[in-house]
Scaffold this motif. Sequence first.
Motif, short mmCIF file in Angstrom:
data_model
loop_
_atom_site.label_atom_id
_atom_site.label_comp_id
_atom_site.label_asym_id
_atom_site.label_seq_id
_atom_site.Cartn_x
_atom_site.Cartn_y
_atom_site.Cartn_z
N UNK B 183 36.05 27.47 40.23
CA UNK B 183 36.96 28.02 39.24
C UNK B 183 38.31 27.35 39.16
N UNK B 184 39.09 27.77 38.16
CA UNK B 184 40.44 27.27 37.94
C UNK B 184 41.38 27.80 39.03
N UNK B 185 42.65 27.39 38.92
CA UNK B 185 43.68 27.69 39.91
C UNK B 185 43.67 29.09 40.49
N UNK B 186 43.80 30.10 39.64
CA UNK B 186 43.96 31.45 40.16
C UNK B 186 42.66 32.06 40.66
N UNK B 187 41.61 31.28 40.74
CA UNK B 187 40.44 31.73 41.50
C UNK B 187 40.72 31.61 42.99
N UNK B 188 41.72 30.81 43.31
CA UNK B 188 42.22 30.69 44.68
C UNK B 188 41.10 30.45 45.69
N UNK B 189 40.27 29.47 45.36
CA UNK B 189 39.22 29.10 46.31
C UNK B 189 38.24 30.21 46.61
N UNK B 190 38.08 31.14 45.69
CA UNK B 190 37.08 32.18 45.87
C UNK B 190 37.66 33.57 46.12
N UNK B 191 38.97 33.65 46.26
CA UNK B 191 39.57 34.97 46.51
C UNK B 191 39.35 35.89 45.31
N UNK B 192 39.46 35.35 44.10
CA UNK B 192 39.31 36.20 42.92
C UNK B 192 37.93 36.86 42.87
N UNK B 193 36.84 36.10 42.92
CA UNK B 193 35.54 36.81 42.89
C UNK B 193 35.31 37.65 44.15
N UNK B 194 35.84 37.23 45.27
CA UNK B 194 35.71 38.06 46.48
C UNK B 194 36.30 39.45 46.23
N UNK B 195 37.52 39.50 45.70
CA UNK B 195 38.14 40.80 45.44
C UNK B 195 37.39 41.58 44.37
N UNK B 196 36.97 40.89 43.32
CA UNK B 196 36.18 41.58 42.29
C UNK B 196 34.98 42.28 42.92
#
Lengths: 226, 226, 226, 226, 226, 226, 226, 226
Positions: B183-196
Amino acid sequence: MADSSLDGVAELDLDRGSRRGYPEAIYCEGKTPEQVRAIARRLAEAYASGETSGTALFTRASVEHAAAVVAELPDALHDEMARLVVWPPEPPTPTGELVVILCAGTSDLPVAQEAAVTARHLGRPVELVVDVGVAGIHRVLARRELIDRAGALVVVAGMDGALASVVAGLARAPVVAVPTSVGYGAAFGGIAPLLTMLNACAPGVGVVNIDNGYGGGHLAAQIAAR
Amino acid sequence: MADSSLDGVAELDLDRGSRRGYPEAIYCEGKTPEQVRAIARRLAEAYASGETSGTALFTRASVEHAAAVVAELPDALHDEMARLVVWPPEPPTPTGELVVILCAGTSDLPVAQEAAVTARHLGRPVELVVDVGVAGIHRVLARRELIDRAGALVVVAGMDGALASVVAGLARAPVVAVPTSVGYGAAFGGIAPLLTMLNACAPGVGVVNIDNGYGGGHLAAQIAAR
Amino acid sequence: MADSSLDGVAELDLDRGSRRGYPEAIYCEGKTPEQVRAIARRLAEAYASGETSGTALFTRASVEHAAAVVAELPDALHDEMARLVVWPPEPPTPTGELVVILCAGTSDLPVAQEAAVTARHLGRPVELVVDVGVAGIHRVLARRELIDRAGALVVVAGMDGALASVVAGLARAPVVAVPTSVGYGAAFGGIAPLLTMLNACAPGVGVVNIDNGYGGGHLAAQIAAR
Amino acid sequence: MADSSLDGVAELDLDRGSRRGYPEAIYCEGKTPEQVRAIARRLAEAYASGETSGTALFTRASVEHAAAVVAELPDALHDEMARLVVWPPEPPTPTGELVVILCAGTSDLPVAQEAAVTARHLGRPVELVVDVGVAGIHRVLARRELIDRAGALVVVAGMDGALASVVAGLARAPVVAVPTSVGYGAAFGGIAPLLTMLNACAPGVGVVNIDNGYGGGHLAAQIAAR
Amino acid sequence: MADSSLDGVAELDLDRGSRRGYPEAIYCEGKTPEQVRAIARRLAEAYASGETSGTALFTRASVEHAAAVVAELPDALHDEMARLVVWPPEPPTPTGELVVILCAGTSDLPVAQEAAVTARHLGRPVELVVDVGVAGIHRVLARRELIDRAGALVVVAGMDGALASVVAGLARAPVVAVPTSVGYGAAFGGIAPLLTMLNACAPGVGVVNIDNGYGGGHLAAQIAAR
Amino acid sequence: MADSSLDGVAELDLDRGSRRGYPEAIYCEGKTPEQVRAIARRLAEAYASGETSGTALFTRASVEHAAAVVAELPDALHDEMARLVVWPPEPPTPTGELVVILCAGTSDLPVAQEAAVTARHLGRPVELVVDVGVAGIHRVLARRELIDRAGALVVVAGMDGALASVVAGLARAPVVAVPTSVGYGAAFGGIAPLLTMLNACAPGVGVVNIDNGYGGGHLAAQIAAR
Amino acid sequence: MADSSLDGVAELDLDRGSRRGYPEAIYCEGKTPEQVRAIARRLAEAYASGETSGTALFTRASVEHAAAVVAELPDALHDEMARLVVWPPEPPTPTGELVVILCAGTSDLPVAQEAAVTARHLGRPVELVVDVGVAGIHRVLARRELIDRAGALVVVAGMDGALASVVAGLARAPVVAVPTSVGYGAAFGGIAPLLTMLNACAPGVGVVNIDNGYGGGHLAAQIAAR
Amino acid sequence: MADSSLDGVAELDLDRGSRRGYPEAIYCEGKTPEQVRAIARRLAEAYASGETSGTALFTRASVEHAAAVVAELPDALHDEMARLVVWPPEPPTPTGELVVILCAGTSDLPVAQEAAVTARHLGRPVELVVDVGVAGIHRVLARRELIDRAGALVVVAGMDGALASVVAGLARAPVVAVPTSVGYGAAFGGIAPLLTMLNACAPGVGVVNIDNGYGGGHLAAQIAAR
């Protein structure tokens, strides 16, 4: 220069209506009721003298803030759930395209309501639908006709914030996504849905601040203006 | 005690098969190819001597790691996309319920493949479906029959990670969610889907580490074991 | 379509039982007691009319929320420690495999209790063991026989969250890990055990949200269903 | 004042031995090989002139840094795995209590080795045990006699970092915990085990920086000095 | 097995004294006063029956928790500033080396006091010095003689946490660093001093959790034991 | 309007010298060498035509960027360690008060050098002192006379960043603090010293961005201007 | 169903044009050139067979990805700076309102260019202005006439991201804000401007992901469609 | 040594005035009113005995803290909005250059007032301007003459914090930036404006801690001293 000093407390931007075409907004959090009342008084004078016209929104207004506004603008509308005070109380006759507000859960309702009131007082026709989270995807799909009619959509969701992606994948109109601070621990006060929405795998999503129903309703009303 | 020392480099847990019922796994990242080769040699000896039986998985294996394993276990299977080396190369005859792996986008495929290979070598029947992101929700809905047949589901997704919530809202079986660093920048290396995924508004979702296809496939195989 | 509108407040998903096979859950935080009461009334009507059957769980219920539910469903069970209201009050006759809930410390007990009540009302036999933190590892080892009997385990722990790794290293069954917000400053409201559990060095661990006992109990009940 | 200027590049703290009783350490990362060589030359002169005595440690030394040191101090010891250059090459005769270093996995070995070399050159007897992660808790328990003999323990672990809590629950001696950057995505370069160790549910754990084997070995050597 | 069940509420680890040589500690936060009282009663019985001997510490005790303990152990000592309840009230006769506790500012005093009481009741001689922040570096330097006498030091500091680095640069003995949550916004509840201490440019610093005076005093007492 | 368009690539702010009294600065990172060369050519023309006068600084310049500048401004000064290209190469005759730059360690030297070159080319007298970290506090105290003479101080430090607090506690002049990305894991690329400096317990510290030697030297030169 | 399977690699959403009215986009990062080529081939076939019409965008395309596309769609346009490959190469005749793209600095230009190409190929007239950062506020003010003419604005900025707030305070049209990863350390890869933009003190700003020029241009084109 | 012990509670740094030339400051947060009163008493004695002279500031003073100070120093000035107590109540006759304080919104006023009172009591002439946020950029531009007259500027802003960049782009004097915790969710208690200010695209900005009006006023007063 139609700026209007308030004894070192605030400086109203009465030109804003003509410059940007949108209402004056007063963010109440962090202001004392006395400061808010002084601002309301200054607005009352400006309207009386014809210096300005149009709507004013007091956002994030506590009950005390609301009382302070009403003391100066007695017919102002106080929407307690939305934490908004609006003056004049009646929204303008709707123009532009339909703003559709989709709210994932009942706990997100105060933010969705803030968006709805804002968009209506910026002059747009508004429809608000509650409790259409993606855990029951058929609820979203059942709204496809409404989604198709929208000129702008506002998606209000906490927790996983996944509704924004699903709606953007269905809609032709732009989606304004408003993350809320609703949810368990790792929602981190809204960071989880904020990141979900910023990473929406469907294009066409613009994100505003956490719990910022005012901002979401405002942007949608601008998009649907024409 | 069937632990097996490797000259201060590693200590194999050869009892693991009997204790937990699952294969030995060797995490290669951070190990030198020489260390990995020493481990492979020790395994070859243990199998030869009857000390152990069953499968071994070398995870996060680079091409150099894979060559080191193959030097000792010549018929080992190297799945380059999944970064896995498996020995013996043939999975066991499938038992238990079906593991269905849903992969949101093609960029998530290496992680999904790692999950699929792992679940197969733990003995489960597996089906892998690629490119069913929620931006085109009809793609997910078109898989309802397959979702209904699963004894465990693995959802692999980066970016918004929203697929986990949607699938959990449809499925009767437990969902193992694997966030990816796509993903793009604010996916933060997987933090975004992890939190989702941790905040999935539908219950029935268990989350594993970012890009941990091995862990996702393993857990799903355990769930679908019976 | 058996969805049931609640005057713009909530839309119950009464099909959920048949679709996913699990109870309706109402997340109370962020809802007013009036909204919760309206939902309870709608449920009472739906049960009365035969539109639905089966269990309803009100999660994160304050004392006020609980009173609102009881006003409409008088025999509902309110477990104050677990912050749950359940209706009907009696769990179904247990089926499926045993769910074992291991709670690291007494301060984690409310979350563990939420998991236990949930799993019982989803129909599973449940055993709850308290105060088995890894600081006294013999306490965990003393439970090996119980761990071996489980069809699914729930590990509830704050602070270092290390119990999940240790249990997963011992167990044949899948482990559902529930981090709690218990602990000193650098536990960061549950982030520390959340990360520990996501990084568990033993495979077979699925993590749910911080303090989400409901989610943990639900997932374990699904896993142990067969 | 025995500080020793190096032409605006570095100022050695040659009093440090007498003031704190421990060796001079030169952190190489971010220094050019030329700067490191100038420091080595200055040390050689200071030893030659009797200005100082005792050990010097060059930490985080690349191969180029090591070559620069050896060019000035030809018999210096370069431990490549530990990224250390030590002079003089022979550790002092051990005094004080035993330092036991427990390393969770083979991938953590470089950091553990850095701790071991440091503690030995500070004059302590050292034993290093590799691959005793908590996923196979019997491996740790099998070391109880060694743990009981320690005057200080160093626990080196990445991923879940849970080994520190388990060892502290068993040991009478203080535990120095060194988190490593080994692990999948949500280990976040060592944040996960760092937090686990700071939140160890057993008292008696002091944490040092991520991957800081030098710091861990140094602190343990100080603790075991008497 | 001297573990002692408390009706599903807690399981005391009465062997701990003999196994690790240190007192039983009960973390009160998150427990109800009733639960704490039940634990105190169980302790009173165990002492009465000779099952155990030695000290018990109730940490993070509110006034209500303290009252619950005193109801069962009437002569227990309640240090309100330190939020500790200790029984028996008299510390043992001091043995081992001196523990010196340096507290950067008065606002850090409750945490420093928690460390001091803990170390005293673990049997160490203790000296506590307040208000020696690095903003007036001469205050620290004026304590050099005391620092030289210490067998272990505890540095308690919020805000910049810089005192740990300065003291470690002066001291021969190990330094236990306790970050506190004292400070303006970007101290982030203790993250700033925590990071400072983990990054101390002088070796010899072991860090414990934010505001964890108990942990700091405990570790220092272990270090200074001999 | 003396802005100067560069074919859709950049727009120089040639008025800046007269408006703010300071040099034009071109941030090279993220620009291609071709873009940087076009800017240098435009500057050369502007100086030739008398449109502007005074200094230009190219910051964060790689070797390729530097070559591009020199191709157009052949006598430009390239300081490789500081990653700066300056034109004209000679600094102006110093005026104003002394800027003292204190650099905690040799690894911080590139950033300190960037600050020194910047302040010199803004016209200030500058002294740079290297390797005065707080681990040897006597090194700092030995500079008291120099600290007293400063009109502005720049403290450059990575790791714990504690030097800023100590210097601010000694100095009468304002301190500009520049955190660097030097250090082990939990320095987090400069976050640790950044937070330390923002939380300095002594007032009189203004912080600039991580590794921003240019910004630090610029601000100090402004402070010492009079 | 016009979805089009690609042998387990990807599933094109060819209905997307009719469903949402916008082009198919293929995110190349994380895909192999072979996978991208297969997708391009499938598109070529679909266009040939009349299954679909309209534009396809390959985003985040490396040089290798671009070559793979061109091998199948020889006249495709490759914009290297924007990392985009577009087919067909000519944008449609512009309709709708003007999209104005304001780019704070030259280093942000690749992202701005990606937005511009995207908006043009979605059929909007586009103007791109570079280097109008708020450090020289007169540059922004000089563009007021252009800002007034826009139907939608895209603000592309790294570092402080302040341009979005200033432009939104001037504009009547909605602002799409695209944070970039340009900047010194504490820009944290784009987090700083992302937060600035989410917190814009003027309403009317919708934020997309860091460096997501494609998303910014797409949303602006949707807004300006009518 | 003029340090003055306070019975183990605090140690005043009465030399500070002569050493650094600035007032003593007592940070009240985290101190009990009794502790604050003891400090005030000690100050009263020191002034009475001639041990010290000059101003004392009690920062972050609650109403209870203020009462405690006034009980010992009856004519002390309590500015409730600024949470400051100052003694003596009259500021010194202004010397040095003008300090201009620009406050973005009324909600930021308490922090701005803290800065203003501090700078005045450090002896500088001060002007405070409220409500000049960048959403109405003309308000800032209308202050250019005042900005030009300043010897130091303090910019106080929450939300996007963009005012610092704009002012630094206009001003010749250094800018001290004070982020505030004012704003919606993703302002994260001041992190958003803190990052904006650290990343200001114009040089000449030094940042202090969130909500630290005292620190901002102090630094500006030092800068404008000459």
